[in-house]
Design an enzyme around this catalytic site. Structure first.
Site, PDB file in Angstrom:
ATOM      1  N   ASP A  22      16.982  30.732 -21.862  1.00  0.00           N
ATOM      2  CA  ASP A  22      17.660  30.420 -20.598  1.00  0.00           C
ATOM      3  C   ASP A  22      17.415  31.512 -19.555  1.00  0.00           C
ATOM      4  O   ASP A  22      17.245  32.678 -19.903  1.00  0.00           O
ATOM      5  CB  ASP A  22      19.164  30.254 -20.863  1.00  0.00           C
ATOM      6  CG  ASP A  22      19.869  29.507 -19.744  1.00  0.00           C
ATOM      7  OD1 ASP A  22      19.184  28.890 -18.905  1.00  0.00           O
ATOM      8  OD2 ASP A  22      21.115  29.547 -19.707  1.00  0.00           O
ATOM      9  N   ASN A  70      18.774  18.001 -19.848  1.00  0.00           N
ATOM     10  CA  ASN A  70      17.883  18.550 -18.823  1.00  0.00           C
ATOM     11  C   ASN A  70      17.171  17.481 -17.987  1.00  0.00           C
ATOM     12  O   ASN A  70      16.590  17.790 -16.946  1.00  0.00           O
ATOM     13  CB  ASN A  70      16.863  19.527 -19.436  1.00  0.00           C
ATOM     14  CG  ASN A  70      17.461  20.855 -19.852  1.00  0.00           C
ATOM     15  OD1 ASN A  70      17.031  21.474 -20.827  1.00  0.00           O
ATOM     16  ND2 ASN A  70      18.466  21.347 -19.125  1.00  0.00           N
TER      17      ASN A  70
HETATM   18  C1  IPE Z   1      20.159  25.121 -22.260  1.00  0.00           C
HETATM   19  O1  IPE Z   1      20.014  25.684 -21.001  1.00  0.00           O
HETATM   20  C2  IPE Z   1      18.978  24.273 -22.585  1.00  0.00           C
HETATM   21  C3  IPE Z   1      17.734  24.990 -22.820  1.00  0.00           C
HETATM   22  C4  IPE Z   1      17.570  26.277 -22.798  1.00  0.00           C
HETATM   23  C5  IPE Z   1      16.624  24.138 -23.138  1.00  0.00           C
HETATM   24  P1  IPE Z   1      20.628  25.010 -19.704  1.00  0.00           P
HETATM   25  O2  IPE Z   1      20.303  25.909 -18.580  1.00  0.00           O
HETATM   26  O3  IPE Z   1      20.199  23.600 -19.604  1.00  0.00           O
HETATM   27  O4  IPE Z   1      22.186  25.040 -20.048  1.00  0.00           O
HETATM   28  P2  IPE Z   1      23.448  24.931 -19.100  1.00  0.00           P
HETATM   29  O5  IPE Z   1      23.266  23.719 -18.249  1.00  0.00           O
HETATM   30  O6  IPE Z   1      23.485  26.177 -18.291  1.00  0.00           O
HETATM   31  O7  IPE Z   1      24.601  24.842 -20.044  1.00  0.00           O
HETATM   32  C1  IPE Z   2      15.878  27.504 -19.261  1.00  0.00           C
HETATM   33  O1  IPE Z   2      15.911  28.107 -18.009  1.00  0.00           O
HETATM   34  C2  IPE Z   2      14.768  26.503 -19.403  1.00  0.00           C
HETATM   35  C3  IPE Z   2      15.220  25.105 -19.522  1.00  0.00           C
HETATM   36  C4  IPE Z   2      16.462  24.696 -19.568  1.00  0.00           C
HETATM   37  C5  IPE Z   2      14.167  24.107 -19.576  1.00  0.00           C
HETATM   38  P1  IPE Z   2      16.686  27.432 -16.820  1.00  0.00           P
HETATM   39  O2  IPE Z   2      15.766  26.548 -16.077  1.00  0.00           O
HETATM   40  O3  IPE Z   2      17.950  26.806 -17.290  1.00  0.00           O
HETATM   41  O4  IPE Z   2      17.022  28.711 -15.935  1.00  0.00           O
HETATM   42  P2  IPE Z   2      18.350  28.971 -15.131  1.00  0.00           P
HETATM   43  O5  IPE Z   2      19.480  28.865 -16.097  1.00  0.00           O
HETATM   44  O6  IPE Z   2      18.419  27.937 -14.057  1.00  0.00           O
HETATM   45  O7  IPE Z   2      18.168  30.350 -14.587  1.00  0.00           O
HETATM   46 MG    MG Z   3      19.833  27.476 -17.521  1.00  0.00          MG
END
Ligand code: IPE
Ligand code: IPE
Ligand code: MG
Length: 241
Positions: A22, A70
């Site tokens: 993340d 996602n």
């Molecule tokens: C969790 O991250 C999913 C992945 C890392 C694939 P998200 O960024 O989607 O989670 P939330 O929405 O902050 O809980």
């Molecule tokens: C995690 O990084 C990757 C996926 C969920 C695919 P994010 O895209 O959630 O990054 P932040 O949380 O917006 O910084």
């Molecule tokens: Mg995220």
């Protein structure tokens, strides 16, 4: 290329590590770049940490790459993430050269046929490796996984293969996407969020957690070593004394 860091000697390493990758979006935003650049950078971290897991003697490492939630993101971001999966599955040959077994968990039905075929090929060509298995969670959701298990077990009850009284927690475990993979011991989540976001909610029943504010693209091999070292200090009781 980052300098190689000596592999630490550790008495205890988790059998199965889960990583919630993340912070890619925030990493890009901080640099004034579109979010997809963060995902691209995050892939580099993913590769380095997979290699390190093998060096540390970790048998299973699961990376949460794309959740069932996602899909709510803007289409261009979802498209760029899917394109990254396809591109990287072509490059996954490196892992095969390094004798790392690759498996995927999640609902594949929503993925493109091209991607699914690459996933099958990768699993097939690495299935004989036994030291380290890297599991990539794509279109994965813990609730979706349990729902799918319930459906499959219900079918067996309906066919008379299983009696309701025979349903056990082990049976449910065996019907998850993780099937024969042991429960997750240690979950690492960078970026400062302290939640599971639907990751391995069944398998994490007794997991230990490690949270850090570092954003995933900045998470280094040294940061990983530090996290794994900390696991050795945890006292796990599993309900006992
Ligand atoms: C969790 O991250 C999913 C992945 C890392 C694939 P998200 O960024 O989607 O989670 P939330 O929405 O902050 O809980
Ligand atoms: C995690 O990084 C990757 C996926 C969920 C695919 P994010 O895209 O959630 O990054 P932040 O949380 O917006 O910084
Ligand atoms: Mg995220």
């Amino acid at each position: 290329m980052a300098k190689d860091i000596a592999v630490p000697e550790l008495d205890t390493v988790p059998v199965h590590v889960g990583v919630i990758m993340d912070g890619n979006g925030r990493w890009a935003k901080k640099r004034g770049l579109p979010r997809k650049f963060g995902h691209r950078e995050g892939v580099k971290t993913f590769r380095a940490i997979t290699r390190r897991a093998k060096q540390l003697g970790i048998k299973y490492i699961t990376f949460y790459a794309f959740s069932t939630e996602n899909w709510k993101r803007p289409k261009d971001e979802v498209d760029s993430i899917m394109a990254l999966f396809e591109k990287n599955l072509d490059e996954v040959k490196d892992f095969i050269d390094e004798e790392i077994r690759v498996r995927f968990i999640g609902d594949r039905t929503a993925l493109s046929e091209t991607l699914r075929e690459k996933m099958r090929n990768t699993e097939e060509s690495s299935k004989h490796f036994t030291d380290t298995t890297m599991i990539l969670a794509i279109n994965y959701g813990g609730q979706d996984e349990i729902c799918n298990a319930v459906k499959r077990i219900s079918e067996k009850v309906k066919n008379g293969e299983v009696d309701t009284s025979e349903i056990t927690t082990e049976m449910i475990t065996e019907h998850l996407y993780t099937e024969d993979i042991p429960p997750v011991d240690y979950i690492i989540r960078p970026s400062g969020e302290m939640r599971l976001s639907n990751f391995m909610i069944w398998q994490a029943a007794y997991a230990e957690y490690y949270f850090t504010n570092i954003l995933w693209p900045d998470f280094s091999v040294a940061d990983f070593d530090k996290a794994i070292k900390e696991y050795g200090d945890r006292s796990r009781r599993f309900g006992g004394v």
